[in-house]
Enzyme design. Structure first.
Site, PDB file in Angstrom:
ATOM      1  N   LYS A  75      13.161 -12.719 -18.565  1.00 38.26           N
ATOM      2  CA  LYS A  75      12.859 -12.043 -17.386  1.00 38.26           C
ATOM      3  C   LYS A  75      11.422 -12.474 -16.746  1.00 38.26           C
ATOM      4  CE  LYS A  75      12.255  -8.087 -19.791  1.00 38.26           C
ATOM      5  NZ  LYS A  75      12.685  -8.613 -21.155  1.00 38.26           N
ATOM      6  N   ARG A 107      11.420   0.836 -20.636  1.00 37.72           N
ATOM      7  CA  ARG A 107      12.119   0.258 -21.851  1.00 37.72           C
ATOM      8  C   ARG A 107      12.581   1.638 -22.539  1.00 37.72           C
ATOM      9  NH1 ARG A 107       8.869  -4.486 -22.355  1.00 37.72           N
ATOM     10  NH2 ARG A 107       9.107  -5.785 -24.128  1.00 37.72           N
ATOM     11  N   ARG A 166       9.995 -20.079 -29.325  1.00 36.72           N
ATOM     12  CA  ARG A 166       9.090 -20.191 -28.237  1.00 36.72           C
ATOM     13  C   ARG A 166       7.624 -20.454 -28.749  1.00 36.72           C
ATOM     14  NH1 ARG A 166       9.280 -15.368 -24.146  1.00 36.72           N
ATOM     15  NH2 ARG A 166       8.559 -14.018 -26.051  1.00 36.72           N
ATOM     16  N   ARG A 209       3.375 -16.752 -30.046  1.00 33.06           N
ATOM     17  CA  ARG A 209       2.965 -15.493 -30.147  1.00 33.06           C
ATOM     18  C   ARG A 209       3.167 -14.737 -31.380  1.00 33.06           C
ATOM     19  NH1 ARG A 209       5.761 -12.739 -24.811  1.00 33.06           N
ATOM     20  NH2 ARG A 209       5.840 -11.184 -26.312  1.00 33.06           N
ATOM     21  N   ARG A 250      11.754  -6.141 -32.621  1.00 34.73           N
ATOM     22  CA  ARG A 250      11.808  -6.032 -31.204  1.00 34.73           C
ATOM     23  C   ARG A 250      13.210  -5.786 -30.632  1.00 34.73           C
ATOM     24  NH1 ARG A 250       8.871 -11.127 -29.325  1.00 34.73           N
ATOM     25  NH2 ARG A 250       8.887 -10.132 -27.258  1.00 34.73           N
TER      26      ARG A 250
HETATM   27  P1  AMP Z   1       6.880  -8.402 -23.655  1.00 34.79           P
HETATM   28  O1  AMP Z   1       6.109  -9.241 -23.258  1.00 34.79           O
HETATM   29  O2  AMP Z   1       7.529  -7.614 -22.234  1.00 34.79           O
HETATM   30  O3  AMP Z   1       8.108  -8.811 -24.616  1.00 34.79           O
HETATM   31  O4  AMP Z   1       6.129  -7.042 -24.210  1.00 34.79           O
HETATM   32  C1  AMP Z   1       5.439  -7.425 -25.512  1.00 34.79           C
HETATM   33  C2  AMP Z   1       5.171  -6.076 -26.298  1.00 34.79           C
HETATM   34  O5  AMP Z   1       4.372  -5.246 -25.390  1.00 34.79           O
HETATM   35  C3  AMP Z   1       6.402  -5.106 -26.653  1.00 34.79           C
HETATM   36  O6  AMP Z   1       6.871  -5.794 -27.900  1.00 34.79           O
HETATM   37  C4  AMP Z   1       5.856  -3.676 -26.703  1.00 34.79           C
HETATM   38  O7  AMP Z   1       4.999  -3.666 -27.884  1.00 34.79           O
HETATM   39  C5  AMP Z   1       4.763  -3.737 -25.647  1.00 34.79           C
HETATM   40  N1  AMP Z   1       5.446  -3.263 -24.304  1.00 34.79           N
HETATM   41  C6  AMP Z   1       5.697  -4.006 -23.126  1.00 34.79           C
HETATM   42  N2  AMP Z   1       6.109  -3.260 -22.322  1.00 34.79           N
HETATM   43  C7  AMP Z   1       6.173  -2.076 -22.624  1.00 34.79           C
HETATM   44  C8  AMP Z   1       6.995  -0.724 -22.397  1.00 34.79           C
HETATM   45  N3  AMP Z   1       7.488  -0.618 -21.220  1.00 34.79           N
HETATM   46  N4  AMP Z   1       6.802   0.104 -23.183  1.00 34.79           N
HETATM   47  C9  AMP Z   1       6.311   0.258 -24.243  1.00 34.79           C
HETATM   48  N5  AMP Z   1       5.845  -0.983 -24.803  1.00 34.79           N
HETATM   49  C10 AMP Z   1       5.750  -2.204 -24.128  1.00 34.79           C
END
Ligand code: AMP
Length: 211
Positions: free
Chosen positions: A16, A92, A126, A155, A166
């Site tokens: 994404k 989400r 990654r 990360r 996740r």
């Molecule tokens: P990402 O970089 O999109 O994988 O997001 C990393 C982390 O941020 C996720 O594992 C969640 O802990 C938090 N996060 C990101 N977007 C959301 C969302 N829409 N709702 C809740 N937590 C989020």
């Protein structure tokens, strides 16, 4: 379509971020990403909400979702300031999808389809360059420069146990969001296992066709 409003859905590791950056550049729209917004606010004090943890970072490092109140406010604020956008990392769960419906209309809903085995492989390999923010993969896209290679970091939430959590959270909370848009008839599925350039071709054509 002058300034398209695009939602991009997909599991963690589906690509994404990569595709959103290309969309933002090509279609001249803002990249709104909750993951990055939360990473820059990891230490924000949310103790007044009286929930499990006191900062977004604690939820993130555990692989859990940050509470809806926090994330909804970030997205509402970002979308109110932009005409066209590509929204990445939100919604989400179904509650967030309903919240989003009240905030804006969408022109395109893209879904990057990638199998679970491939997701685990992509996420655990990654790495990030802390000096430039550039993303690499140990196998698919290693840096050419040995100096860069030496300073790469993982990360915290890409460690194997957190990746599994996740993906579990994704299956439980976010797969219903995919079904929600599918039932609505607006979901545009793109094969996310192709090479990044091929995925981009499909993404671009899908957005252009929605105009
Ligand atoms: P990402 O970089 O999109 O994988 O997001 C990393 C982390 O941020 C996720 O594992 C969640 O802990 C938090 N996060 C990101 N977007 C959301 C969302 N829409 N709702 C809740 N937590 C989020």
């Amino acid at each position: 379509m002058a300034q398209p409003r695009i939602l991009i859905l997909g599991a963690p590791g589906a690509g994404k971020g990569t595709q959103s950056a290309k969309i933002a550049d090509h279609f001249d729209v803002e990249h709104v990403t909750t993951g990055d917004a939360l990473r820059s606010n990891k230490e924000m004090d949310i103790s007044d909400l009286g929930l499990e943890y006191d900062t977004p970072g604690e939820y993130m490092d555990a692989g859990e979702l940050v509470p809806d109140e926090v994330v909804n406010a970030i997205v509402d604020e970002a979308l109110s300031q932009s005409d066209g956008f590509v929204l990445d990392g939100y919604p989400r769960n179904l509650e967030q999808a309903e919240e989003l419906e009240g905030m804006t209309d969408l022109d395109v809903v893209l879904y990057l389809d990638v199998s679970e085995d491939e997701l685990v492989h992509r996420l655990t390999g990654r790495r990030m360059d802390p000096e430039t923010g550039d993303i690499y993969h140990l196998e698919y896209n290693p840096p050419e420069d040995a100096e860069v290679e030496d300073r790469l970091v993982q990360r915290e939430d890409d460690a194997e146990d957190t990746v599994k959590e996740r993906l579990r959270v994704y299956r439980e909370n976010t797969e219903p969001v995919i079904e929600y848009y599918e039932e609505e008839g607006s979901l545009e599925r793109v094969d996310g296992e192709q090479a990044p350039d091929e995925v981009w071709e499909d993404v671009k054509v899908t957005i252009e066709d929605a105009a």
